[in-house]
Write a protein that holds these residues in place. Structure first.
Motif, mmCIF file in Angstrom:
data_model
loop_
_atom_site.group_PDB
_atom_site.id
_atom_site.type_symbol
_atom_site.label_atom_id
_atom_site.label_comp_id
_atom_site.label_asym_id
_atom_site.label_seq_id
_atom_site.Cartn_x
_atom_site.Cartn_y
_atom_site.Cartn_z
ATOM 1 N N ALA A 44 -10.293 12.058 3.594
ATOM 2 C CA ALA A 44 -9.666 12.740 2.459
ATOM 3 C C ALA A 44 -9.251 14.153 2.850
ATOM 4 C CB ALA A 44 -10.628 12.767 1.273
ATOM 5 N N ALA A 45 -10.144 14.862 3.509
ATOM 6 C CA ALA A 45 -9.833 16.234 3.915
ATOM 7 C C ALA A 45 -8.654 16.258 4.887
ATOM 8 C CB ALA A 45 -11.063 16.877 4.554
ATOM 9 N N ALA A 46 -8.634 15.340 5.831
ATOM 10 C CA ALA A 46 -7.554 15.300 6.811
ATOM 11 C C ALA A 46 -6.211 14.968 6.161
ATOM 12 C CB ALA A 46 -7.872 14.280 7.896
ATOM 13 N N GLU A 47 -6.240 14.229 5.067
ATOM 14 C CA GLU A 47 -5.003 13.846 4.376
ATOM 15 C C GLU A 47 -4.700 14.790 3.196
ATOM 16 O OE1 GLU A 47 -2.814 11.579 5.364
ATOM 17 O OE2 GLU A 47 -4.078 11.236 7.115
ATOM 18 N N TYR A 48 -5.471 15.868 3.077
ATOM 19 C CA TYR A 48 -5.284 16.860 2.009
ATOM 20 C C TYR A 48 -5.400 16.237 0.618
ATOM 21 C CZ TYR A 48 -3.601 19.486 5.993
ATOM 22 O OH TYR A 48 -3.506 20.083 7.221
ATOM 23 N N LEU A 49 -6.401 15.356 0.477
ATOM 24 C CA LEU A 49 -6.680 14.714 -0.806
ATOM 25 C C LEU A 49 -8.066 15.120 -1.265
ATOM 26 C CD1 LEU A 49 -5.573 11.053 0.047
ATOM 27 C CD2 LEU A 49 -4.286 12.719 -1.304
ATOM 28 N N LEU A 70 -5.452 6.604 4.799
ATOM 29 C CA LEU A 70 -6.907 6.586 4.625
ATOM 30 C C LEU A 70 -7.525 5.392 5.358
ATOM 31 C CD1 LEU A 70 -7.116 7.551 0.848
ATOM 32 C CD2 LEU A 70 -7.980 8.916 2.768
ATOM 33 N N LEU A 71 -6.924 4.218 5.222
ATOM 34 C CA LEU A 71 -7.467 3.034 5.891
ATOM 35 C C LEU A 71 -7.393 3.175 7.412
ATOM 36 C CD1 LEU A 71 -6.082 0.285 3.502
ATOM 37 C CD2 LEU A 71 -8.491 0.901 3.836
ATOM 38 N N ASP A 72 -6.326 3.778 7.921
ATOM 39 C CA ASP A 72 -6.235 4.028 9.364
ATOM 40 C C ASP A 72 -7.374 4.931 9.820
ATOM 41 O OD1 ASP A 72 -4.002 2.484 10.043
ATOM 42 O OD2 ASP A 72 -2.600 4.091 9.499
ATOM 43 N N ARG A 73 -7.638 5.993 9.057
ATOM 44 C CA ARG A 73 -8.711 6.923 9.432
ATOM 45 C C ARG A 73 -10.090 6.263 9.327
ATOM 46 N NH1 ARG A 73 -7.243 11.993 10.427
ATOM 47 N NH2 ARG A 73 -5.114 12.617 9.917
ATOM 48 N N LEU A 74 -10.285 5.457 8.287
ATOM 49 C CA LEU A 74 -11.563 4.754 8.157
ATOM 50 C C LEU A 74 -11.735 3.764 9.306
ATOM 51 C CD1 LEU A 74 -11.654 4.111 4.302
ATOM 52 C CD2 LEU A 74 -12.977 5.794 5.602
ATOM 53 N N LEU A 115 0.834 -1.196 0.000
ATOM 54 C CA LEU A 115 0.000 0.000 0.000
ATOM 55 C C LEU A 115 0.872 1.250 0.000
ATOM 56 C CD1 LEU A 115 -2.618 -1.005 2.720
ATOM 57 C CD2 LEU A 115 -3.024 -0.892 0.259
ATOM 58 N N VAL A 116 0.434 2.260 -0.739
ATOM 59 C CA VAL A 116 1.148 3.536 -0.695
ATOM 60 C C VAL A 116 0.765 4.248 0.606
ATOM 61 C CG1 VAL A 116 1.310 3.736 -3.215
ATOM 62 C CG2 VAL A 116 -0.616 4.761 -2.020
ATOM 63 N N PRO A 117 1.600 5.169 1.084
ATOM 64 C CA PRO A 117 1.307 5.837 2.364
ATOM 65 C C PRO A 117 -0.088 6.475 2.412
ATOM 66 C CG PRO A 117 3.544 6.293 1.705
ATOM 67 C CD PRO A 117 2.900 5.550 0.561
ATOM 68 N N GLU A 118 -0.547 7.041 1.302
ATOM 69 C CA GLU A 118 -1.897 7.635 1.306
ATOM 70 C C GLU A 118 -2.958 6.587 1.597
ATOM 71 O OE1 GLU A 118 -2.214 9.283 -2.629
ATOM 72 O OE2 GLU A 118 -1.479 11.239 -1.988
ATOM 73 N N GLN A 119 -2.798 5.394 1.021
ATOM 74 C CA GLN A 119 -3.781 4.338 1.261
ATOM 75 C C GLN A 119 -3.764 3.895 2.720
ATOM 76 O OE1 GLN A 119 -2.168 1.858 -1.851
ATOM 77 N NE2 GLN A 119 -4.088 1.944 -2.996
ATOM 78 N N ARG A 120 -2.579 3.734 3.276
ATOM 79 C CA ARG A 120 -2.489 3.347 4.691
ATOM 80 C C ARG A 120 -3.121 4.406 5.587
ATOM 81 N NH1 ARG A 120 2.483 1.125 3.037
ATOM 82 N NH2 ARG A 120 3.659 2.978 3.588
ATOM 83 N N ALA A 180 -9.186 10.153 -3.001
ATOM 84 C CA ALA A 180 -9.359 9.247 -1.862
ATOM 85 C C ALA A 180 -10.164 8.018 -2.277
ATOM 86 C CB ALA A 180 -10.042 9.967 -0.712
ATOM 87 N N ASN A 181 -11.233 8.235 -3.034
ATOM 88 C CA ASN A 181 -12.037 7.101 -3.500
ATOM 89 C C ASN A 181 -11.229 6.181 -4.411
ATOM 90 O OD1 ASN A 181 -14.595 7.270 -2.223
ATOM 91 N ND2 ASN A 181 -15.077 9.053 -3.480
ATOM 92 N N ARG A 182 -10.380 6.757 -5.265
ATOM 93 C CA ARG A 182 -9.531 5.928 -6.133
ATOM 94 C C ARG A 182 -8.529 5.132 -5.308
ATOM 95 N NH1 ARG A 182 -6.933 9.584 -10.431
ATOM 96 N NH2 ARG A 182 -7.276 11.009 -8.751
#
Length: 175
Positions: A133-138, A119-123, A112-117, A143-145
């Protein structure tokens, strides 16, 4: 008895785990068939890229699965590896080559790329995709992709399943 070393052999605990493995294998070009009896009379079925699956609870099914694996078929077996039949299955299949316990997606978290990790942590913490997405500046679309890519990597259909697979693997990697 010549067989390709890449025939997958998985022993999983639940039907849901088997489904995840089978989805991944069918995407990779394997043909899934329920049961362990081989339809092809030829000894070597490696070229057919056939993966047989089902629950193994008795010695007859165990023998069929091991014979199919020896003939080059992939195996996804649902079995309790603490039972006598499960231990025999592990021993017999391990003699044929590499055997994977569980879904075999142990390296997915590392891929997983860091963005995916993130996002999954936040979910996993209960945030919505929009809030994560907002918290990760995406953007929400990005984020959906990223989440869709993670679902594909884990071989699951829903975001909830992806989060659960992510948490399970992360726990297994640290525990």
């Amino acid at each position: 008895m010549t067989r390709q070393p890449d025939a997958p052999r998985h022993i999983v605990a639940t039907a849901a785990d088997a489904d995840a493995v089978l989805r991944r294998l069918t995407r990779a070009g394997w043909t899934a068939r329920p049961g362990f009896a081989l339809p092809d009379p030829a000894w070597d079925v490696t070229a057919a890229r056939l993966v047989l699956h089902g629950r193994i609870t008795d010695n007859d099914t165990l023998q069929l699965a091991v014979l199919a694996a020896a003939r080059g078929a992939g195996i996804v077996a649902v079995s309790d590896t603490d039972s006598p039949v499960g231990r025999a299955l592990v021993d017999d299949l391990a003699r044929l080559g590499p055997l994977q316990h569980g879904t075999g997606a142990d390296s997915t978290v590392a891929e997983l790329v860091p963005e995916q990790r993130a996002l999954l942590d936040r979910l996993a913490a209960g945030e919505t995709i929009a809030a994560a997405a907002a918290a990760e500046y995406l953007s929400l679309r990005t984020a959906n992709r990223r989440i869709a890519e993670a679902r594909a990597m884990f071989g699951v259909r829903t975001t909830r399943e992806a989060v659960l697979a992510y948490l399970r693997q992360r726990r297994d990697d640290t525990g």
